[in-house]
Design a protein around this motif. Structure first.
Motif, mmCIF file in Angstrom:
data_model
loop_
_atom_site.group_PDB
_atom_site.id
_atom_site.type_symbol
_atom_site.label_atom_id
_atom_site.label_comp_id
_atom_site.label_asym_id
_atom_site.label_seq_id
_atom_site.Cartn_x
_atom_site.Cartn_y
_atom_site.Cartn_z
ATOM 1 N N ASP A 77 -38.078 31.736 3.233
ATOM 2 C CA ASP A 77 -39.322 31.995 2.501
ATOM 3 C C ASP A 77 -40.495 31.953 3.488
ATOM 4 O OD1 ASP A 77 -41.044 32.543 0.435
ATOM 5 O OD2 ASP A 77 -41.190 30.472 -0.244
ATOM 6 N N TYR A 96 -42.188 28.561 4.294
ATOM 7 C CA TYR A 96 -42.372 27.598 3.200
ATOM 8 C C TYR A 96 -41.044 26.902 2.885
ATOM 9 C CZ TYR A 96 -47.178 29.030 2.502
ATOM 10 O OH TYR A 96 -48.522 29.252 2.675
ATOM 11 N N HIS A 106 -40.125 20.837 -1.765
ATOM 12 C CA HIS A 106 -38.764 21.139 -1.326
ATOM 13 C C HIS A 106 -38.683 21.172 0.186
ATOM 14 C CE1 HIS A 106 -40.993 24.862 -2.598
ATOM 15 N NE2 HIS A 106 -40.847 25.101 -1.307
ATOM 16 N N TYR A 111 -38.466 32.077 -8.710
ATOM 17 C CA TYR A 111 -38.048 33.329 -8.066
ATOM 18 C C TYR A 111 -37.075 34.133 -8.927
ATOM 19 C CZ TYR A 111 -40.199 32.189 -3.567
ATOM 20 O OH TYR A 111 -41.096 31.937 -2.565
ATOM 21 N N GLN A 116 -34.366 26.580 -0.859
ATOM 22 C CA GLN A 116 -35.419 25.553 -0.927
ATOM 23 C C GLN A 116 -35.054 24.490 -1.968
ATOM 24 O OE1 GLN A 116 -38.429 28.569 -1.789
ATOM 25 N NE2 GLN A 116 -39.545 28.043 0.081
ATOM 26 N N ASN A 164 -47.558 24.028 -4.429
ATOM 27 C CA ASN A 164 -46.490 23.926 -5.447
ATOM 28 C C ASN A 164 -46.436 22.565 -6.142
ATOM 29 O OD1 ASN A 164 -44.361 25.457 -2.982
ATOM 30 N ND2 ASN A 164 -45.623 26.501 -4.473
ATOM 31 N N ASN A 179 -52.025 34.402 0.404
ATOM 32 C CA ASN A 179 -50.814 35.054 0.898
ATOM 33 C C ASN A 179 -49.838 35.410 -0.224
ATOM 34 O OD1 ASN A 179 -50.639 32.156 0.733
ATOM 35 N ND2 ASN A 179 -48.594 32.312 1.561
ATOM 36 N N ASP A 180 -50.198 35.090 -1.453
ATOM 37 C CA ASP A 180 -49.308 35.387 -2.579
ATOM 38 C C ASP A 180 -49.861 36.464 -3.502
ATOM 39 O OD1 ASP A 180 -47.469 33.471 -1.778
ATOM 40 O OD2 ASP A 180 -48.543 31.871 -2.808
ATOM 41 N N ARG A 204 -44.747 40.273 -1.651
ATOM 42 C CA ARG A 204 -46.071 39.816 -1.228
ATOM 43 C C ARG A 204 -46.406 40.290 0.187
ATOM 44 N NH1 ARG A 204 -44.374 33.794 -2.655
ATOM 45 N NH2 ARG A 204 -42.591 34.656 -1.539
ATOM 46 N N ARG A 244 -49.923 40.575 3.668
ATOM 47 C CA ARG A 244 -49.637 39.687 4.799
ATOM 48 C C ARG A 244 -49.544 40.435 6.132
ATOM 49 N NH1 ARG A 244 -44.723 36.114 2.004
ATOM 50 N NH2 ARG A 244 -46.034 35.013 0.492
HETATM 51 C C1 GLC Z 1 -46.528 28.546 -1.826
HETATM 52 C C2 GLC Z 1 -46.697 29.723 -0.915
HETATM 53 C C3 GLC Z 1 -45.710 30.803 -1.247
HETATM 54 C C4 GLC Z 1 -44.304 30.242 -1.237
HETATM 55 C C5 GLC Z 1 -44.203 29.082 -2.207
HETATM 56 C C6 GLC Z 1 -42.852 28.415 -2.207
HETATM 57 O O1 GLC Z 1 -46.944 28.874 -3.115
HETATM 58 O O2 GLC Z 1 -48.013 30.215 -0.948
HETATM 59 O O3 GLC Z 1 -45.832 31.868 -0.356
HETATM 60 O O4 GLC Z 1 -43.378 31.231 -1.551
HETATM 61 O O5 GLC Z 1 -45.176 28.134 -1.861
HETATM 62 O O6 GLC Z 1 -42.772 27.384 -1.319
#
Ligand code: GLC
Length: 600
Positions: free
Chosen positions: A80, A83, A123, A169, A192, A225, A357-358, A423, A427
């Motif tokens: 990810d 992340y 996570h 997801y 994760q 998160n 970034n999302d 996304r 980016r």
């Molecule tokens: C945060 C990040 C995102 C990522 C998510 C999961 O929201 O901005 O890009 O996928 O965490 O960890």
């Protein structure tokens, strides 16, 4: 697109009285979110790195931002894109090494820039040694993650997940691990696994990691998160949301009463704040704790603290991203802004963010004819402003083919649907110049990890740097106001609407001679002449003594009538003025006006 700006920004700074403030650093500045993979590549591998940020530090100084917020640079298998962290105390080789990080901290501080890290407490990666030991039931790691037995076996003897919980997801939030013979919970990507926050050892591990980075010199964190930190320990099925826009395996199809926003989670955040306070006292530096929570307004406010517990300095305000769209009326925009302001606990500190970034970039959500108006609002509303890299030069989303798609959300959606979920478009590499690879990598470098936007010949920093009419120049003017004006830092906020399409806000200090600020936003596709005499500090009208404008009809020295203020289509005007209330009753009001407009 046609942009004409009246006056130069250099003079602008001269009209601002330097603010004498003893506010914490994060209250007087703009934070700049760097996406390290896409900022600057110094080792020609096509991916941005820490030294790329180091070589560009003077850019932040000239832009006038006071701190960097770094998306994760920790060791990660990148399922990810960082992340998913496999070692919370190591730098991933993609970005460099620990020495590069130390250099970054030192070079930031030399320039009086702060460094804030994104931190992912919910996570780890499934490649973290804690997870590997947890699979083997090696103590103390056995219960570091959320393990559950299968509910039963299906007709082909395959284990059935313990309940119906879904991943953000998509698909089941449970993954069976053969070796341990149990399912683990992953509220995000399968790579994760969720850490178990009902285990005090996990909480202590995470606190120690915060301490580790603070000792290395960082100035704070954004915890992401966080609404997902705790789960109900009865592991019951979640009810259906009955929202028909979601298919049964999509996260939105359930109502997340057992996996999100649980009452118990807030005290964990308050505990993280205790660490920040403890280290602040020990290190003698002012530190910042932010959280990012996709939650209802009521739940978001709980992150500020409750009763006698102090929480984050602020939860990120996502309202201008989630609620403000093309087509929003002036009344709705006023409501979006007012609702945050009035929901905050007394004395809490606000903040505004318009891109991340999302999410699609602001220039793509609204169009480049209106993005500057949104930037202006975010920079001049009360509280901390957080900007996402590229907003200052008006970067747009980039179309990415299926073949070039990297984001797991896009990849998992498949070639037919990936554009709806990926996304990657927001980016892509920063557009430094019109050189090869937009100056992100050297010409002999490997291809950048994501394609450069085709518009880079036109939209790039070099093209805007010396142009006093550019988005970059406007951004600089706004950061200067934020840095130098007490009215922007701590002034009151009043919001108004004129009809459906004109939104106005003022920032002012009572009993002060400092200039007031008024922002007028025209949401209409047509020019509007508005009566702003209802705005208390403008009632008496004034004279324009200073002017920056895009396609503006104003000139410096001209009288400004509050009864007929002309605002071009999709434009935004910023007025600086000294209130008549502070002068002798009938003395003419001296207005300093700055007009920033953009037109198609
Ligand atoms: C945060 C990040 C995102 C990522 C998510 C999961 O929201 O901005 O890009 O996928 O965490 O960890």
């Amino acid at each position: 697109m046609r942009i004409i700006v009246g006056a130069v920004l250099a003079a602008f700074v001269l009209v601002l009285a330097a603010a004498q403030s003893d506010l914490e650093w994060w209250k007087t500045t703009t934070l700049y979110q760097v996406y390290p993979r896409s900022f600057r590549d110094t080792d020609a591998d096509g991916t941005g790195d820490l030294l790329g940020i180091v070589v560009k530090l003077d850019y932040f100084v000239s832009l006038g931002v006071g701190g960097l917020l770094l998306a994760p640079v920790f060791k990660s298998p990148m399922k990810d894109l960082g992340y998913d962290i496999s070692d919370f105390e190591k730098i991933d080789y993609t970005f460099g090494n620990e020495d590069d990080f130390d250099t970054l901290v030192m070079e930031c501080h030399t320039r009086d820039l702060k460094l804030v890290l994104d931190f992912v407490p919910n996570h780890s990666s499934d490649e973290h040694r804690w997870f590997e030991k947890s699979i083997e039931r090696k103590n103390p790691y056995t219960d570091y993650y959320i393990w559950q037995d299968p509910k039963s076996l299906n007709e082909t003897a395959e284990p059935i997940p313990p309940n119906n919980w879904l991943s953000v997801y998509g698909g089941s939030a449970w993954e069976f691990n053969e070796e341990r013979g149990q399912f683990y919970l992953h509220q995000f990507h399968v790579g994760q696994p969720d850490l178990n926050y009902s285990n005090p050892l996990v909480i202590e591990e995470m606190k120690n990691i915060l301490r580790y980075w603070l000792d290395k010199g960082v100035d704070g964190f954004r915890l992401v998160n966080v609404p997902h930190l705790m789960e109900d320990q009865n592991f019951l099925d979640e009810p259906f949301s009955n929202d028909s826009q979601f298919s049964p395996d999509e996260w939105g199809s359930l109502s997340h009463i057992y996996t999100k926003d649980l009452d118990e989670l807030y005290s964990i955040i308050y505990g993280f704040r205790d660490v920040i306070d403890e280290k602040q006292a020990e290190l003698g530096r002012s530190l910042l704790l932010m959280v990012e929570a996709q939650a209802s307004l009521e739940n978001t406010m709980k992150y500020y603290g409750q009763e006698d517990r102090t929480g984050a300095h602020f939860p990120i305000n996502l309202n201008l991203i989630t609620h403000f769209k093309n087509g929003t009326t002036a009344k709705d925009l006023k409501e979006i802004i007012d609702m945050w302001q009035s929901a905050m606990p007394t004395s809490a500190w606000p903040n505004w963010m318009i891109g991340s970034n999302d999410r699609p970039r602001v220039a793509s959500r609204f169009g480049r004819d209106f993005s500057t108006a949104v930037v202006i609002m975010s920079q001049l509303l009360p509280g901390t402003a957080i900007t996402y890299y590229g907003e200052e030069i008006d970067m747009e989303d980039t179309w990415i083919s299926w073949k070039n798609t990297v984001d797991p959300l896009g990849c998992d959606a498949g070639p037919e649907n990936y554009t709806e979920f990926s996304r990657d478009p927001s980016r892509t590499p920063f557009q430094w110049s019109d050189a090869e690879f937009a100056g992100f990598s050297s010409p002999e470098s490997r291809k950048p990890w994501l394609p450069i936007n085709e518009n880079y010949k036109e939209v790039n920093l070099a093209a805007q740097k010396d142009d006093p009419n550019s988005p970059y120049a406007i951004f600089k003017a706004l950061t200067a106001m934020r840095k130098n004006m007490n009215a922007v830092q701590t002034g009151h906020l009043e919001t108004f609407t004129v009809g459906e399409k004109i939104f106005v806000f003022t920032r002012y200090l009572q009993n002060s001679n400092e200039k007031n600020v008024m922002v007028v936003v025209n949401l209409d596709q047509d020019d509007v002449t508005a009566d702003l005499s209802r705005v208390p500090t403008l009632k008496s009208g004034g004279m324009i003594t200073y002017h920056i404008g895009v396609n503006s009809s104003y000139t410096s020295g001209q009288d400004l009538s509050p009864y007929s203020v002309h605002i071009p289509a999709r434009g935004s005007l910023v007025f600086l003025y000294t209130s008549a209330a502070n002068s002798a009753a009938l003395a003419p009001m001296l207005l300093t006006i700055s007009v920033i407009l953009r037109l198609l």
